[in-house]
Write an enzyme that holds these catalytic residues in place. Structure first.
Site, PDB file in Angstrom:
ATOM      1  N   GLU A   1       0.839  -1.192   0.000  1.00 48.73           N
ATOM      2  CA  GLU A   1       0.000   0.000   0.000  1.00 48.73           C
ATOM      3  C   GLU A   1       0.876   1.246   0.000  1.00 48.73           C
ATOM      4  OE1 GLU A   1      -3.591  -2.081   2.621  1.00 48.73           O
ATOM      5  OE2 GLU A   1      -2.727  -0.165   3.277  1.00 48.73           O
TER       6      GLU A   1
ATOM      7  N   GLY B   1       1.284   3.393   2.143  1.00 46.02           N
ATOM      8  CA  GLY B   1       1.939   3.600   3.435  1.00 46.02           C
ATOM      9  C   GLY B   1       2.427   2.338   4.096  1.00 46.02           C
TER      10      GLY B   1
ATOM     11  N   ALA C   1      -0.997  -8.237  13.167  1.00 42.82           N
ATOM     12  CA  ALA C   1      -0.816  -9.293  12.174  1.00 42.82           C
ATOM     13  C   ALA C   1      -1.922 -10.331  12.231  1.00 42.82           C
ATOM     14  CB  ALA C   1       0.542  -9.961  12.378  1.00 42.82           C
TER      15      ALA C   1
ATOM     16  N   PRO D   1       9.123 -18.266   1.370  1.00 45.12           N
ATOM     17  CA  PRO D   1      10.356 -18.948   0.941  1.00 45.12           C
ATOM     18  C   PRO D   1      10.303 -19.405  -0.508  1.00 45.12           C
ATOM     19  CG  PRO D   1       9.779 -19.645   3.152  1.00 45.12           C
ATOM     20  CD  PRO D   1       8.631 -18.811   2.653  1.00 45.12           C
TER      21      PRO D   1
ATOM     22  N   GLU E   1       8.463 -18.049  -2.924  1.00 49.27           N
ATOM     23  CA  GLU E   1       8.522 -16.842  -3.745  1.00 49.27           C
ATOM     24  C   GLU E   1       9.952 -16.332  -3.856  1.00 49.27           C
ATOM     25  OE1 GLU E   1       7.010 -12.169  -3.591  1.00 49.27           O
ATOM     26  OE2 GLU E   1       6.106 -13.664  -2.264  1.00 49.27           O
TER      27      GLU E   1
ATOM     28  N   HIS F   1      31.152  -2.718 -21.498  1.00 48.30           N
ATOM     29  CA  HIS F   1      30.557  -2.304 -22.773  1.00 48.30           C
ATOM     30  C   HIS F   1      30.872  -0.854 -23.123  1.00 48.30           C
ATOM     31  CE1 HIS F   1      28.069  -5.967 -22.714  1.00 48.30           C
ATOM     32  NE2 HIS F   1      27.649  -5.647 -23.931  1.00 48.30           N
TER      33      HIS F   1
END
Length: 386
Positions: free
Chosen positions: A132, A134, A183, A247, A249, A345
């Site tokens: 979000e 915030g 949570a 984990p 992900e 490069h």
């Protein structure tokens, strides 16, 4: 002659065939369109259905739900080929490797049968909405709310940086069902976006890199979602569900980073071998050879570590700290290697027509998404505390 790579004990004939299919798809059907997708900041919707036709969506989902019936290795080889091809205009990781497994792990039988077959065919594109304006890594601070009203939840809030957000037909939204519980008040709601009143997508966000990927803001204004769409049988399980899936992900992020790192080295070796300077090739200079030696070493270490993590995951032994190590180290190393390769490069490394410039720009966000690398180190530190 390139250095030989170590044999991968988990690679078999079936996975090799899948990797070849994915390689052809990305190289022939996606790479030629990358510039167009970068200009419009999103891929064409049809590419999802094409990926579904080829069996490249949800390969780790059981066939009973329309998937390929494989496992995480099938997802990993596709992710690796996508990273090697530098095709990041759409996220198969989010769609197949992450969201589909939230449904497989926590969804009801009815939810799995409703959504997974459509995700596997590409008729539905999946996204995850956690971040979000915030609240990013600290999901306890999210403000998007879901209030139960009869047989529906009423959603209000906004999400940002949503990958696949423009085309998303199905979004897993992290919400607060009880704002007083921190949570423990977080839940996950599956939101079907078609003809959904009160739902809208913001503008496509302008990014430094990964410019072809559709990244948007999502807004929910008194959006009514059936209570049946709650992921899991009770409210307040969202934070635990997210922690259990992270984990996997983070390992997929590491797989892509390692593959892209090797691509950066290979491209730079090819460039340095043909680029003329002071009457000889750029590769003839000791400085170039030593820098590339360091880059190749980091790429080899990344691949070996990722392969070890893959073996741990297959044995059910991949813990959060080790996945965090893989995520932060490979994404950091990719940024270092890409920067070195740009320098080799020279001026051409800063031109977007050269893949190394895109690698350099695209790589930076890897240290942020999936949990910032600073948070990864905190997870590791907590695991090693006495």
């Amino acid at each position: 002659m390139p250095l030989p790579t170590a044999a991968r004990s988990w690679m078999d004939a079936e996975l090799s065939m899948l990797a070849e299919t994915a390689r052809r798809f990305f190289e022939t059907e996606c790479v030629p369109r990358q510039e167009e997708w970068a200009r419009q900041h999103h891929p064409d919707r049809a590419i999802w259905r094409r990926a579904g036709e080829l069996g490249l969506l949800c390969p780790g989902i059981p066939e009973a739900y329309g998937g390929g019936g494989g496992g995480v290795l099938h997802e990993a080889v596709i992710c690796e080929e996508q990273g090697r091809a530098l095709v990041n205009s759409f996220s198969l990781n989010v769609h197949s490797g992450i969201l589909a497994h939230y449904l497989l792990g926590y969804g009801s039988e009815e939810q799995k049968l409703r959504w997974l077959p459509k995700m596997a065919s590409g008729d539905m594109v999946g996204a995850i909405a956690m971040t979000e304006p915030g609240a990013g890594t600290d999901l306890q601070r999210i403000k998007t709310s879901a209030r139960l009203d009869g047989d529906c939840y009423v959603l209000n809030g906004a999400k940002t940086f949503i990958t696949n957000g423009l085309h998303a037909d199905l979004v897993c939204v992290a919400v607060k069902t009880d704002p007083t519980l921190g949570a423990k008040g977080v839940s996950l709601l599956m939101v079907e976006t078609a003809d959904l009143q009160g739902f809208r997508r913001g503008k496509l966000l302008e990014k430094v890199g990964q410019r072809g990927q559709d990244t948007v803001e999502l807004f929910f204004d008194d959006v009514r979602v059936p209570a049946w769409n709650l992921l899991g049988d009770t409210e307040g399980r969202g934070f635990v569900q997210l922690m259990q899936q992270l984990p996997r992900e983070r390992l997929l992020i590491a797989v892509g980073a390692a593959a892209t790192m090797q691509r950066a080295v290979d491209d730079t070796v090819a460039y340095a071998t043909q680029r003329q300077i002071f009457g000889d090739t750029l590769m003839s200079l000791q400085n170039t050879r030593f820098r590339l030696a360091e880059c190749q070493t980091q790429a080899a270490i990344a691949r070996s570590f990722v392969d070890d993590c893959m073996a741990r995951l297959l044995r059910g032994e991949l813990d959060a700290a080790t996945a965090a190590m893989a995520k932060w180290w490979t994404t950091d190393a990719l940024c270092r290697v890409a920067d070195e390769c740009v320098q080799i490069h020279g001026g051409y490394g800063y031109m977007t027509e050269y893949p190394i410039a895109r690698i350099w720009a695209d790589a930076r966000v890897g240290r942020i998404y999936g949990g910032s690398n600073e948070v990864m180190k905190e997870i590791i530190a907590r695991a090693i505390e006495p």
